[in-house]
Design a protein around this motif. Structure first.
Motif, short mmCIF file in Angstrom:
data_model
loop_
_atom_site.label_atom_id
_atom_site.label_comp_id
_atom_site.label_asym_id
_atom_site.label_seq_id
_atom_site.Cartn_x
_atom_site.Cartn_y
_atom_site.Cartn_z
N CYS A 187 0.82 -1.22 0.00
CA CYS A 187 0.00 0.00 0.00
C CYS A 187 0.85 1.27 0.00
CB CYS A 187 -0.94 -0.05 1.22
SG CYS A 187 -2.21 1.20 1.19
N ALA A 188 1.75 1.39 0.95
CA ALA A 188 2.52 2.62 1.09
C ALA A 188 3.39 2.85 -0.15
CB ALA A 188 3.38 2.57 2.35
N ASP A 189 4.00 1.81 -0.65
CA ASP A 189 4.90 1.97 -1.79
C ASP A 189 4.14 2.39 -3.05
OD1 ASP A 189 7.07 1.34 -0.26
OD2 ASP A 189 7.15 -0.76 -0.87
N VAL A 190 2.98 1.81 -3.26
CA VAL A 190 2.21 2.18 -4.45
C VAL A 190 1.76 3.64 -4.35
CG1 VAL A 190 0.20 1.65 -5.88
CG2 VAL A 190 1.46 -0.21 -4.78
N SER A 191 1.34 4.04 -3.18
CA SER A 191 0.90 5.41 -2.98
C SER A 191 2.06 6.38 -3.20
CB SER A 191 0.32 5.58 -1.57
OG SER A 191 -0.16 6.88 -1.39
N ALA A 192 3.22 6.04 -2.67
CA ALA A 192 4.39 6.91 -2.84
C ALA A 192 4.76 7.03 -4.32
CB ALA A 192 5.56 6.37 -2.03
N THR B 214 -5.75 8.15 10.76
CA THR B 214 -4.98 6.99 11.23
C THR B 214 -4.44 6.18 10.06
OG1 THR B 214 -6.30 6.84 13.25
CG2 THR B 214 -5.14 4.83 12.54
N LEU B 215 -5.24 6.03 9.03
CA LEU B 215 -4.82 5.25 7.86
C LEU B 215 -3.85 6.02 6.96
CD1 LEU B 215 -8.32 3.77 6.88
CD2 LEU B 215 -6.42 2.47 7.86
N GLY B 216 -3.64 7.30 7.28
CA GLY B 216 -2.76 8.10 6.41
C GLY B 216 -3.41 8.47 5.09
N LEU B 217 -4.73 8.46 5.05
CA LEU B 217 -5.44 8.75 3.80
C LEU B 217 -5.97 10.17 3.79
CD1 LEU B 217 -7.42 5.38 3.44
CD2 LEU B 217 -5.50 6.14 2.03
N ARG B 218 -5.77 10.86 2.70
CA ARG B 218 -6.29 12.22 2.54
C ARG B 218 -6.81 12.38 1.12
NH1 ARG B 218 -1.40 15.95 3.90
NH2 ARG B 218 -1.56 15.04 6.00
N THR B 219 -7.55 13.45 0.90
CA THR B 219 -8.15 13.70 -0.41
C THR B 219 -7.11 13.65 -1.52
OG1 THR B 219 -9.74 15.14 0.69
CG2 THR B 219 -9.56 15.34 -1.71
N SER B 220 -7.44 12.95 -2.59
CA SER B 220 -6.55 12.89 -3.75
C SER B 220 -6.38 14.29 -4.32
CB SER B 220 -7.15 11.97 -4.82
OG SER B 220 -6.29 11.90 -5.93
N LYS B 221 -5.14 14.65 -4.59
CA LYS B 221 -4.89 15.97 -5.18
C LYS B 221 -4.64 15.86 -6.68
CE LYS B 221 -5.78 18.33 -1.59
NZ LYS B 221 -6.81 19.37 -1.60
N ARG B 222 -5.03 14.71 -7.24
CA ARG B 222 -4.93 14.52 -8.69
C ARG B 222 -6.16 15.13 -9.36
NH1 ARG B 222 -6.24 10.93 -12.89
NH2 ARG B 222 -4.49 10.40 -14.21
N ASP B 223 -6.01 16.26 -9.99
CA ASP B 223 -7.06 16.87 -10.80
C ASP B 223 -8.18 17.55 -10.01
OD1 ASP B 223 -7.48 17.55 -13.39
OD2 ASP B 223 -8.70 15.84 -13.90
#
Lengths: 243, 243, 243, 243, 243, 243
Positions: A187-192, B214-223
């Motif tokens: 997960c982390a690597d793909v996101s990075a 906690t999951l480290g997820l935030r709004t996608s900044k793609r487009d």
């Protein structure tokens, strides 16, 4: 709070990996138990495998009820046995496809799923219809790597990154959902690599079950998900009788 | 972790109630700030009110960014300004209708919304289309009590219980969603009276934002949700210019 | 008959262009007023811009009501503030995306939208869902030219023609909708180049409002679009209070 | 500008009524011709009637092309022959169900159709799917009065008002669409009685065709609606051959 | 059991081919009559042709009723006149697009249609919406060969195989539907070439009608498909009057 | 031709009834075998029962493959194990809900399902979404009679007739689908009482499988429904391993 994270296949090394992903995000005071069923397929790569994973899974939910579990994660992206598990569990039950798709819709306009075998993409689309608003799932892409090779093979990460990149461009999506519990470590690597949110369902489902328990919310027992009627079972499955 | 729970209307007593609901479910180490905007309507009961609540809300998101907030809850059931807030916030932003509908779909076959004024039911249906899978929202019912009366009036609880009971029967639903931040305090009582899960969006959104952080997820900044282009604003709204 | 064509951004030269497009199609006896709001963004290229264009737009609708306007056009392809404007106007209000998509569905099997920035395509798809029958909008394509460059840049026309040609082929559509008020002047040339109907929303909305006034039809005041309840507004927006 | 308003049934008194409704709203300089076909059913109350109304209608469109008509209205609520008429006409062709549903969606959250015989409600629902966004048509109600009795019977108005009132309440709609060309004369009275917009498709279609002609928009001749291939016809229909 | 297989165009050689396909699959004791109407187009390649094929078709259904037919197949992929035929026939009526799409959905995840002219793909999509569950029809592809050339031209088979292969790959489908009665003879060869099920509607509809007759099932005469009301017809179509 | 009609529950008397219904409609030369699995629940009245009926069902499909069966009927209205059965069978497999809904859509505008327990209506709606075009299933009604009481209880017929009558009126449907294999014997009586087509899935599925075999059509083995990958199974289910 006790959360049972059940790996519906019988491969213990995969359960260990799943358990670690779940524990990494669980809050203080939450006990996460990774569970390998006592019967069923070594991996789930067909409707046949999925259907036959369900008895072992349900046995572990029933055991969890006796052990006082507060909630359950079903840690296979097909979410096998979800409806049946909700009937027999008092607390919430969440599938990892369900949790991942829920999280993904909070993060962007639309998500693409990157999964294992192309024969499972139909099932992923069915689940997207069940869980996500119309149009949220923009596409499902298969990397054609068998489930049990995900753990070991160093070629997996670049293949998944490349496929996800293609998915974002072709689907016009902005979030990636990993379509197999065995991909949690990527997960982390793909996101990075891609600069977009990438959702692993195991982690997402764990915090989601924890959240529902915190909110005091559990499956409605009005009608459809009420405890199943008592019933005699025969043959090999006699032990599944309910009294 | 700092979560800003923004009440899009300007009634401070309602903010206090919302803040209390959010704090009651936040995890250890999570700081919840209830925020009342400096401009806008005293309550939100029309498209006009909702549209004009957005500038004040966005000003508070911008302030939150400067203050290092990790995530945001928009605490009005119309989820005003959600898309714009996602553009300007680095962390996740969740609306209470969104969070409540997400939670509800995990708990049963289908949910009914019990809201305030009948003129807002159209907006609730639009949001159900946006957030929930097809068919999950079985109906929206209005108790015809203005937002600011919810806090004080002892007639509110029995009226909401009765309406929810009717909704369950007529819609064939098995979960109730409370359709106003001002109904948060009714949640436990309505659930006890009906024996089904009742979801309050304020609590649901708070744990959901916390989970995403906690999951480290935030709004996608793609487009689509990338930071908005710099732009000059004029007149009364000049302070909203982005450089 | 007095029709107010409101440009929701604050760029007067764009208002002039819009007004000219509207006047070119208005019937005899119809007075068209192009309006530039007194507050808001210089152009609308994000959800943030769109949300903050609404107060200025609503102020102009309110002014129009005092001036006896018979109907309104909202001349930005995101149709900002449409629902709120319908609440406060006695006569019909039509957005240009709405009018363009309505006209397009009368002319062929399906249409493609050619718009400005790719970040706005999500909004266009939402509007297509709201206005058009399922399947009518075959695709949305962005030329990635900022709104305020549309007026001046000679490269715009060939770029839009080329993109529209691609859209027709890939989408299998047979009608083009121009996705920005600033593209109104391109309409005839794009149509001539491609040999298919090309719809400019400004012209389409003007004749549509005129038609509704002629038919004696105005927004239903039953429930959702009734005049908003009286409400106190505070801070910067105090002038928007309704008594 | 010449607009042919074709009544697909062969009852001349109904054509006269339709022509009057159309003329009442046409702009200055617009010539409206009401047309009764030379063959076909006296009224349209079944799929069988509708299918057999099409040859007569198409003959009148072909005649209109020879006479230089600029556009056409198909004045039966089933919109018979619409696709075929679009293939053979150069200018725009609009059906009255299409026009009425388009107008209705601009006026409120959702509309109910009040039509004649219950056996035609299925067709009305099909048309709503074709013309209107999902959810816009809230219901179709039949007054069970045959088409040709609409003109004479004083019991019609109160029956339609009562049915429309029920529809508004049960469907939660805010606009009424009259589901038969023969109801055109009831429009103002029903609207006055109920206080909501009531749309007559004949008037709506007339101004819509006029608008499209003003905008210079006509059916796309790319692919589906291109002029039909030359073809020999035999038997009774030999005169419909195209060379 | 007598089944009338009506070719809605007037080309007798095509009727012969259709009759042969139908007879090849009919059960023992089933009499299949291939019928060529006495009026109408030589082939059906536009909405205009399709509309004008209906009178001749309905005349043959009416004749079949007098002759005691037990059921009907409408052997053109546009299923012209299906609703009207159901009103006037006592036994079941099935269109070949309907039967082919039904069969296709039993055989895989999704089907692609390979048809004749691209101008007819819109109609095929409309029929897929009417007959098939959402998402089952993955695409419609046109080989751009006129209907009457299908019989003779040796280039047809390789062209259809190639197009079907492309459809499977691009659509991700697993079943092919042949989109013209004139393609019936290609069925086995295309299936052999591609290794997937290929459905010919003529054969599929014949066994389907036979099955419905065996089950004692016929069109519901409750409301919509009841026998049409008696009605006077005038002009060329006077013979279609019903008393 | 050999068709295996598998009753997924373990109650032999119900298998006998199902077998008789199937044999009554099978063509000459078709051998119908009614099968009772060696393991599983006595009746299927919950998701739990349904999930646990699948292993026994799949064992009987596997046995059928060894015995040269040409096709299969899954004779429980939940269609348990359908996808998995399609993977392991060479010939066609049809569920009775699937067959009944297919037949019903050929007979009218829309159907209502009359089933046993209200807790199963959600599953019926899911199947309607999977099998039927949008809008075809107008409602699902539960008579609240347990499956195994259907055979014996004289109160069943009047209760089902009454419920079906209500369904027709409230849903505006024109066809009834019986939602349980155990209702097969009621079919003729309910149809006689109501004057509309009533579809029993057991008979419908039998002729449908027979038809597909006649047409030479079987499940596509391209991708999703290809034979499942070889896989080791452990524990109680070791015998389900595939090599």
């Amino acid at each position: 709070m006790l959360i049972r994270v059940i790996n519906p296949n019988t491969t213990a090394s995969m359960t260990a990996l799943i358990e670690a992903s779940a524990r990494a995000v669980a809050g203080p005071g939450v006990v996460v138990e990774g569970i390998t069923p006592a019967m069923g397929p070594a991996s789930i790569e067909s409707h046949y495998d999925e259907a036959l994973a369900v008895p072992g899974l349900l046995a572990e939910v029933a055991a969890g009820e006796r052990a006082g579990a507060d909630g359950y994660v079903i840690a296979c992206f097909g979410d096998p046995g979800l409806d049946a598990a909700r009937e027999i569990a008092a607390g919430p039950v969440v599938g990892i496809a369900e949790a991942a798709m829920h999280a993904a819709t909070l993060l962007g306009r639309g998500f693409s799923v990157v999964t294992t075998l192309s024969r499972t993409t139909g099932r992923a689309l069915d689940l997207a219809h069940r869980y996500a608003p119309a149009g949220a799932c923009k596409g499902v892409w298969a990397c054609d790597i068998p489930v049990l090779r995900l753990e070991h093979d160093p070629a997996v990460l670049p293949r998944v990154v490349e496929l996800a990149r293609t998915a974002l461009a072709r689907d016009g999506s902005d979030v990636i959902v990993l379509g197999c519990a065995g991909m949690a470590t990527l997960c982390a690597d793909v996101s990075a690599a891609l600069g977009v949110p990438v959702v692993d369902g195991v982690a997402a489902a764990t915090v989601l079950v924890q959240s529902l328990v915190t909110l005091g919310l559990r499956t409605s027992k009005r009608d459809e998900y009420a405890s199943p009627p008592a019933k005699a079972y025969t043959g090999l499955l006699a032990e599944f009788s309910r009294h």
